[in-house]
Design a protein around this motif. Structure first.
Motif, PDB file in Angstrom:
ATOM      1  N   SER A  61      -3.335 -17.459  -6.835  1.00 43.96           N
ATOM      2  CA  SER A  61      -1.948 -17.332  -7.305  1.00 43.96           C
ATOM      3  C   SER A  61      -1.036 -16.734  -6.238  1.00 43.96           C
ATOM      4  N   PHE A  62      -1.459 -15.622  -5.649  1.00 41.85           N
ATOM      5  CA  PHE A  62      -0.576 -14.924  -4.709  1.00 41.85           C
ATOM      6  C   PHE A  62      -0.402 -15.707  -3.410  1.00 41.85           C
ATOM      7  N   LYS A  63      -1.505 -16.144  -2.825  1.00 49.91           N
ATOM      8  CA  LYS A  63      -1.424 -16.898  -1.569  1.00 49.91           C
ATOM      9  C   LYS A  63      -0.662 -18.216  -1.741  1.00 49.91           C
ATOM     10  N   PRO A  64      -0.949 -19.011  -2.782  1.00 49.55           N
ATOM     11  CA  PRO A  64      -0.156 -20.235  -2.971  1.00 49.55           C
ATOM     12  C   PRO A  64       1.337 -19.961  -3.146  1.00 49.55           C
ATOM     13  N   ALA A  65       1.697 -18.806  -3.727  1.00 51.54           N
ATOM     14  CA  ALA A  65       3.118 -18.483  -3.873  1.00 51.54           C
ATOM     15  C   ALA A  65       3.765 -18.304  -2.504  1.00 51.54           C
ATOM     16  N   GLY A  66       3.067 -17.617  -1.585  1.00 49.64           N
ATOM     17  CA  GLY A  66       3.592 -17.469  -0.228  1.00 49.64           C
ATOM     18  C   GLY A  66       3.645 -18.802   0.500  1.00 49.64           C
ATOM     19  N   ILE A 105      -5.468  -9.760   5.022  1.00 49.17           N
ATOM     20  CA  ILE A 105      -4.790  -8.535   5.429  1.00 49.17           C
ATOM     21  C   ILE A 105      -3.341  -8.543   4.963  1.00 49.17           C
ATOM     22  N   GLY A 106      -2.628  -9.623   5.253  1.00 50.69           N
ATOM     23  CA  GLY A 106      -1.209  -9.698   4.939  1.00 50.69           C
ATOM     24  C   GLY A 106      -0.910  -9.549   3.468  1.00 50.69           C
ATOM     25  N   GLY A 107      -1.723 -10.178   2.610  1.00 53.32           N
ATOM     26  CA  GLY A 107      -1.478 -10.080   1.177  1.00 53.32           C
ATOM     27  C   GLY A 107      -1.621  -8.669   0.653  1.00 53.32           C
ATOM     28  N   ARG A 108      -2.523  -7.903   1.265  1.00 53.32           N
ATOM     29  CA  ARG A 108      -2.713  -6.508   0.841  1.00 53.32           C
ATOM     30  C   ARG A 108      -1.764  -5.557   1.555  1.00 53.32           C
ATOM     31  N   VAL A 147      -6.162  -0.763  -6.851  1.00 52.68           N
ATOM     32  CA  VAL A 147      -5.142  -1.773  -7.130  1.00 52.68           C
ATOM     33  C   VAL A 147      -4.455  -2.222  -5.845  1.00 52.68           C
ATOM     34  N   ALA A 148      -4.101  -1.268  -4.977  1.00 50.67           N
ATOM     35  CA  ALA A 148      -3.349  -1.610  -3.770  1.00 50.67           C
ATOM     36  C   ALA A 148      -4.229  -2.209  -2.683  1.00 50.67           C
ATOM     37  N   SER A 149      -5.401  -1.608  -2.445  1.00 49.48           N
ATOM     38  CA  SER A 149      -6.202  -1.974  -1.274  1.00 49.48           C
ATOM     39  C   SER A 149      -7.290  -2.995  -1.559  1.00 49.48           C
ATOM     40  N   VAL A 150      -7.792  -3.044  -2.789  1.00 48.45           N
ATOM     41  CA  VAL A 150      -8.837  -4.010  -3.126  1.00 48.45           C
ATOM     42  C   VAL A 150      -8.222  -5.256  -3.753  1.00 48.45           C
ATOM     43  N   HIS A 151      -7.463  -5.053  -4.825  1.00 47.55           N
ATOM     44  CA  HIS A 151      -6.939  -6.190  -5.574  1.00 47.55           C
ATOM     45  C   HIS A 151      -5.699  -6.791  -4.940  1.00 47.55           C
ATOM     46  N   GLY A 152      -4.868  -5.965  -4.286  1.00 45.82           N
ATOM     47  CA  GLY A 152      -3.616  -6.466  -3.739  1.00 45.82           C
ATOM     48  C   GLY A 152      -2.611  -6.841  -4.804  1.00 45.82           C
ATOM     49  N   GLN A 153      -2.742  -6.252  -5.998  1.00 48.94           N
ATOM     50  CA  GLN A 153      -1.780  -6.495  -7.068  1.00 48.94           C
ATOM     51  C   GLN A 153      -0.464  -5.793  -6.743  1.00 48.94           C
ATOM     52  N   VAL A 154       0.662  -6.352  -7.219  1.00 49.07           N
ATOM     53  CA  VAL A 154       1.971  -5.898  -6.769  1.00 49.07           C
ATOM     54  C   VAL A 154       2.533  -4.733  -7.589  1.00 49.07           C
TER      55      VAL A 154
END
Length: 462
Positions: A61-66, A105-108, A147-154
Motif C-alpha cells: 500500500s505505502f510503496k505503490p502510493a509513492g 529505508i526511505g519508507g521508514r 510503529v515508526a522503525s519496524v512497521h513504518g506506519q504514519v
C-alpha cells in the motif's frame, strides 16, 4: 522477522530505562534524550530495512502510493490504489523514491524522523520540572519504536503535527484554566447556578447578543492568541493530511485557546492544509476534477474489517474479515462512548480530555491495527496516570508479540496464532480503562507560589 531478538532486547532496554528514570527521578538533558531516541530508532530502522520480512501494507500500500505519485497518478484512485487518506505522505514517498533511496529505508525514514521530532514535543506538552523525564520516557517507548522503525506506519507523522498544535495552542507556561469553563460556557454555567436551568434559558434568550458580544470582544493580548490559534490550526490541518483520525485531537486543541475568537480562527485554519492538498490533486497527481468527489468518498469510507481487537475478536473467533453489522454497531458505540467521555471530562485539562477520548476509542472500537495504540501514547506519557505504565507495557507486549513473534512462522501457523493474539486483546481493555485520567476529570490550576517573607506586605507603623 530475522532480527526479532535484537529488536526485543532494545525494546526491553527502553522499558527498563523508562521505569528506572521514573524511580530515580532522572532529568536528562535534551541532547542526551535525543541521542537515546535516535540510537534506538535508527538501529531498529536499519535492521528492519535489511530484514527479509516486511509488513504487508508497507510493501503493498505505502510503496505503490509513492510510485503512483512518481507516475503522476492519483494514489487513491490510480492503478496502484490502496491509499485511503490525503496524498500528502505519498508526495513525500514519491520524492524519496525519486532521490533513489531504497524503499525499505526511505519508507521508514518519514516515520522515524517524525517520531524523533515528537520526543522534545512530549516534553513541551508535559511542561514543568519533569518535562525532560517525560521526553526521555517517550524516547524509550517500545510501541513508538515498533510503529515508526519496524512497521513504518504514519501515526508518528500525524502525532508530531497534532502534538505541536497542542503545544502552540497552549503557549508558554503551564495551563492556568480549565478547558470548557471559559468564555460562553462559563457564562452559561454561572447563569444555571444562579437562575436555575429554565431561568437561565429565559435569560439567555433575552440576552444572547450580550453573551456573544462578551465572548467576541477583543481583549488585551488578543493578537498574540489569534496568532497562536492560526499556527495551531495549520499544524492540526497537517496532522489531518497524514491520516483522518486526528479529528479526535481537534476539541482538545480548541479548548487550550483562551477565547472564542481564537478557537474560531484555529477551527478555520485546520481546514486550510487538507483543502489545499485536495484541490491541488489535478496539478500534482493528475486527478481529474470529476474524480475529486470519488477521492473524498474513498477517504471518508470506513472499511468494515473487524476481528482483530476486543469484542469483535471474540465474535469473529479471532479472524479478520469484512462484517458490516459489527462495523456499524461498533461505529455507533464509538460515537456514543466519545460523547459520554467528553461529558465526563468536560471540565478537565484539555490534554487529559484528549487522553480520555483516545483511550475510550480503543476500548470501544471494533477494528484496530497495533499502530492505533500509539494515538494516545504522547499524551499519556506527558501526563501519566496511576495505571499509565501497566497500560504502556501491556499494549507494547501485545503489539510486540504480533510484530516479533508471530512473524517467525508460515502463513498457516500465523493464522492460528492470530486467533489467540486477537482474542487476548480483551485483557487489555480494563487496563486501558483504568489508565484513563479518572482523578483529573476536573481541572485544578496549580497553586500560586507563596511570596517570600521579604515581599509580604506589613502593616504600617501606627
Amino acid at each position: 522477522m530475522d532480527y526479532a531478538i535484537l529488536t526485543g532486547f532494545v525494546l526491553v532496554t527502553g522499558v527498563v530505562l523508562a521505569v528506572v528514570a521514573q524511580w530515580k527521578g532522572w532529568r536528562p538533558s535534551l541532547l542526551a534524550v535525543l541521542v537515546v531516541g535516535i540510537v534506538f530508532r535508527v538501529l531498529i530502522m536499519t535492521t528492519s530495512a535489511m530484514d527479509t520480512w516486511q509488513p504487508v501494507d508497507f510493501v503493498n500500500s505505502f510503496k505503490p502510493a509513492g510510485e503512483a505519485v512518481l507516475n503522476h497518478e492519483d494514489p487513491v484512485l490510480g492503478s496502484n490504489g490502496g491509499w485511503h487518506f490525503l496524498p500528502t505522505i505519498p508526495y513525500v514517498y514519491g520524492f524519496l523514491l525519486w532521490l533513489g533511496i531504497p524503499w525499505e529505508i526511505g519508507g521508514r525514514l518519514v516515520t522515524v524522523v517524525a517520531d524523533i521530532a515528537l520526543i522534545p514535543l512530549v516534553g513541551k506538552l508535559a511542561g514543568g520540572p519533569r518535562a525532560s523525564l517525560r521526553a526521555f520516557q517517550y524516547a524509550c517507548n517500545p510501541l513508538a519504536i515498533l510503529v515508526a522503525s519496524v512497521h513504518g506506519q504514519v501515526e508518528p507523522v500525524a502525532l508530531v503535527f497534532g502534538v505541536a498544535a497542542f503545544v502552540v495552542a497552549r503557549g508558554p507556561g503551564a495551563p492556568d484554566r480549565p478547558g470548557m469553563t471559559t468564555d460562553v460556557v462559563a457564562l452559561v454555567r454561572d447563569n444555571v447556578a444562579s437562575r436555575g436551568l429554565f431561568g437561565a434559558v429565559r435569560h439567555a434568550a433575552g440576552s444572547s447578543g450580550t453573551v456573544l458580544r462578551t465572548a467576541l470582544t477583543p481583549r488585551p493580548g488578543d493578537r498574540q492568541s489569534l496568532r497562536r490559534a492560526l499556527f495551531a490550526g495549520l499544524l492540526m490541518g497537517l496532522a489531518l493530511c497524514a491520516k483522518s483520525w486526528p479529528i479526535w485531537l481537534v476539541p482538545g486543541m480548541l479548548l487550550l485557546l483562551p477565547t472564542v475568537r481564537a478557537r474560531a480562527v484555529a477551527f478555520v485554519a485546520t481546514g486550510i492544509a487538507p483543502i489545499f492538498f485536495l484541490v491541488t490533486l489535478p496539478i500534482f497527481a493528475g486527478t481529474s476534477l470529476s474524480q475529486i468527489p470519488e477521492v473524498i468518498r474513498v477517504i471518508q469510507d470506513v472499511r468494515p474489517i473487524v476481528g482483530q481487537w476486543g469484542y469483535s475478536a471474540i465474535y469473529m473467533h479471532g479472524i479478520n474479515d469484512l462484517h458490516q453489522g459489527i462495523a456499524t454497531f461498533g461505529t455507533r458505540l464509538v460515537y456514543v462512548t466519545m460523547l459520554v467521555t467528553a461529558f465526563l471530562w468536560r471540565r478537565a485539562d484539555p490534554v487529559d480530555l484528549t487522553t480520555a477520548l483516545l483511550i475510550a476509542f480503543m476500548v470501544a472500537t471494533p477494528r484496530l491495527g497495533a499502530q492505533y495504540l500509539l494515538w494516545f501514547m504522547p499524551f499519556l506519557v506527558a501526563r501519566p496516570t496511576r495505571f499509565a505504565w501497566p497500560a504502556i507495557i501491556g499494549v507494547s507486549l501485545w503489539a510486540g508479540y504480533g510484530y516479533l513473534y508471530m512473524t517467525q512462522f508460515d502463513s498457516a501457523t500465523w493464522r492460528s496464532l492470530h486467533v489467540v493474539w486477537s482474542q487476548s486483546s480483551m485483557l487489555l481493555l480494563p487496563i486501558l480503562a483504568l489508565a484513563m485520567p479518572w482523578a483529573r476529570r476536573v481541572f485544578k490550576a496549580p497553586d500560586a507560589p507563596e511570596e517570600p517573607p521579604s515581599r509580604r506586605s506589613v502593616p504600617a507603623p501606627a
